[in-house]
Design an enzyme around this catalytic site. Structure first.
Site, short mmCIF file in Angstrom:
data_model
loop_
_atom_site.label_atom_id
_atom_site.label_comp_id
_atom_site.label_asym_id
_atom_site.label_seq_id
_atom_site.Cartn_x
_atom_site.Cartn_y
_atom_site.Cartn_z
N CYS A 148 -25.53 -36.95 39.87
CA CYS A 148 -25.71 -35.84 40.81
C CYS A 148 -26.51 -34.69 40.22
CB CYS A 148 -24.36 -35.36 41.32
SG CYS A 148 -23.37 -36.67 42.03
N ASN A 176 -21.50 -35.76 49.99
CA ASN A 176 -22.13 -35.69 48.67
C ASN A 176 -23.24 -36.75 48.60
OD1 ASN A 176 -22.82 -35.94 45.98
ND2 ASN A 176 -20.72 -35.88 45.21
N HIS A 234 -24.66 -28.07 43.82
CA HIS A 234 -24.48 -29.48 44.21
C HIS A 234 -23.37 -29.53 45.25
CE1 HIS A 234 -23.77 -33.65 44.31
NE2 HIS A 234 -22.73 -33.65 43.51
N1 COA Z 1 -7.40 -39.45 53.11
C1 COA Z 1 -6.08 -39.16 53.08
N2 COA Z 1 -5.38 -39.07 51.95
C2 COA Z 1 -6.05 -39.26 50.80
C3 COA Z 1 -7.44 -39.56 50.76
C4 COA Z 1 -8.11 -39.64 51.99
N3 COA Z 1 -9.42 -39.92 52.09
N4 COA Z 1 -7.83 -39.68 49.48
C5 COA Z 1 -6.74 -39.49 48.71
N5 COA Z 1 -5.67 -39.22 49.51
C6 COA Z 1 -4.29 -38.92 49.12
C7 COA Z 1 -3.93 -39.47 47.77
O1 COA Z 1 -3.54 -40.82 47.84
C8 COA Z 1 -2.80 -38.56 47.36
O2 COA Z 1 -1.63 -39.00 48.00
P1 COA Z 1 -0.21 -38.89 47.27
O3 COA Z 1 0.00 -37.42 47.04
O4 COA Z 1 0.71 -39.50 48.25
O5 COA Z 1 -0.37 -39.68 46.01
C9 COA Z 1 -3.18 -37.22 47.98
O6 COA Z 1 -4.16 -37.51 49.00
C10 COA Z 1 -3.78 -36.24 47.00
O7 COA Z 1 -4.79 -36.92 46.26
P2 COA Z 1 -5.60 -36.19 45.13
O8 COA Z 1 -6.57 -37.15 44.56
O9 COA Z 1 -4.65 -35.49 44.21
O10 COA Z 1 -6.37 -35.09 46.01
P3 COA Z 1 -7.26 -33.90 45.53
O11 COA Z 1 -6.79 -32.65 46.14
O12 COA Z 1 -7.51 -33.93 44.04
O13 COA Z 1 -8.64 -34.25 46.25
C11 COA Z 1 -10.80 -35.14 45.76
C12 COA Z 1 -9.33 -35.44 45.92
C13 COA Z 1 -11.51 -36.42 45.37
C14 COA Z 1 -11.33 -34.65 47.10
C15 COA Z 1 -10.99 -34.04 44.67
O14 COA Z 1 -10.26 -34.38 43.51
C16 COA Z 1 -12.43 -33.85 44.30
O15 COA Z 1 -13.24 -33.45 45.11
N6 COA Z 1 -12.79 -34.10 43.03
C17 COA Z 1 -14.13 -33.96 42.56
C18 COA Z 1 -14.90 -35.14 43.05
C19 COA Z 1 -16.37 -34.97 42.91
O16 COA Z 1 -16.88 -33.88 42.96
N7 COA Z 1 -17.07 -36.08 42.76
C20 COA Z 1 -18.47 -36.12 42.69
C21 COA Z 1 -18.95 -35.68 41.38
S1 COA Z 1 -20.67 -35.52 41.41
#
Ligand code: COA
Length: 324
Positions: free
Chosen positions: A111, A281, A251
């Site tokens: 990215c 993204n 980004h």
């Molecule tokens: N829909 C519904 N629930 C979802 C889900 C979705 N699409 N994806 C994950 N969950 C659930 C998980 O299973 C988890 O459930 P649980 O509490 O029962 O275990 C809960 O939501 C929380 O998951 P978590 O991964 O802790 O959520 P988060 O608040 O960290 O958000 C991201 C997840 C991926 C959105 C976040 O971590 C993020 O944006 N990270 C950076 C990613 C990024 O920038 N990537 C690109 C880099 S260039």
């Protein structure tokens, strides 16, 4: 001498997939995706490969700059979803637009790719080796997503964006920084190819490594930390104060990451240009798509100070301060 952006462009596939569409194929909801990421929809290719998105962007760049293809000296494309291992997307773009006098190659920095590509173009131009360049970030991330994995498939989209740049005696890139932290590479991977042949056994258990695999929370932490520090260093090295910056183009990975960065940097959120709700993204394409949108809306004027900053797999980051 500086390197100046003369034209911007972008191209996204026509097909839009909304959060509600995704909720029909994986256990997710519009509410979860919107609240956790800010994404409402993304564009998904129904057949066009990455090179086709890049070619459409390149044609737009040249048309808007009023430059003939045979005058282009350098083409750099950033991508993690190239059509082939070889040729590079850049060589395919060269053929399709008829830029027969250019040198063309790709860079891989996930990215942060557009920032790396723009920085390389700037170095060639500043060194007096080339006078101009087409720089593009292009991705069809849909082909490396596991569409049964709700934790990743809701986050990404397809698209391309770019800039045509030229040598300038006045405005242009003021200051920049690229960074890499390879020891963290495992927190964000995709596209693993197996080392198997008739003389050894097929590596077991690696099929899923073709797809995007991510430790979301670790990536989140890395992003908020690395971007903030990088922006602070770039501003400190320049003669520009944070107040003078008109827009920050981050980004587009997660709206919460942008909010945290804005808070930590004490740069008002209104200065951050965000369009994640429309595209998700798009990896290396996200910053140039946003830059092009800002430009097309007529919101940037000559001499405006614009800050571009991104982070991504590798792990990598890149920040650039530009006088438009
Ligand atoms: N829909 C519904 N629930 C979802 C889900 C979705 N699409 N994806 C994950 N969950 C659930 C998980 O299973 C988890 O459930 P649980 O509490 O029962 O275990 C809960 O939501 C929380 O998951 P978590 O991964 O802790 O959520 P988060 O608040 O960290 O958000 C991201 C997840 C991926 C959105 C976040 O971590 C993020 O944006 N990270 C950076 C990613 C990024 O920038 N990537 C690109 C880099 S260039």
């Amino acid at each position: 001498m500086a390197t100046r952006i003369i034209s911007t462009g972008s191209y996204v596939p026509e097909q839009i997939i909304t959060n509600d569409d995704l909720a029909k194929v994986v256990d997710t909801s519009d509410e979860w995706i919107t609240q956790r990421t800010g994404i409402k929809q993304r564009h998904i290719s129904l057949g066009e490969n990455t090179s086709e998105l890049a070619v459409n962007t390149a044609k737009q760049l040249l048309e808007r700059a009023g430059v003939a293809a045979d005058k282009v000296e350098l083409i750099i494309v950033a991508s993690v979803t190239a059509d082939y291992g070889t040729p590079s997307i850049a060589c395919m773009v060269q053929k399709e637009i008829g830029a027969s006098n250019a040198v063309a190659f790709d860079v891989v920095a996930a990215c942060s790719g557009f920032m790396f590509a723009l920085s390389i173009a700037d170095k060639y131009i500043s060194a007096g080796i080339y006078n101009n360049a087409i720089v593009i970030g292009a991705e069809t991330l849909s082909k490396i997503l596991d569409w049964s994995q709700r934790s990743t498939c809701v986050l990404f989209g397809d698209g391309a964006g770019g800039a045509y740049v030229e040598k300038s005696e006045t405005d242009g890139i003021i200051e920049e920084e690229l960074g890499s932290k390879g020891e963290l590479y495992e927190i964000l991977t995709e596209g693993y190819t197996r080392c198997s042949n008739v003389f050894n056994d097929i590596e077991e258990g690696t099929d899923s490594l073709w797809y995007v695999n991510m430790d979301g929370r670790e990536v989140f932490k890395f992003a908020t930390k690395s971007v903030v520090k990088s922006v602070e260093r770039v501003i400190a090295k320049s003669c520009v104060s944070p107040q003078e910056i008109k827009y920050v183009i981050p980004h587009q990975a997660n709206i919460r990451i942008v909010e945290i960065i804005s808070n930590k940097l004490k740069i008002p959120y209104e200065k951050f240009y965000v369009n994640i709700e429309k595209y998700g993204n798009t990896s290396s394409a996200s910053i140039p798509i946003a830059l092009n949108e800002l430009n097309e809306k007529g919101l940037i004027e000559r001499g405006d100070k614009i800050l571009l900053t991104g982070f991504g797999g590798g792990m990598t980051w890149g920040t650039m301060l530009i006088s438009w």
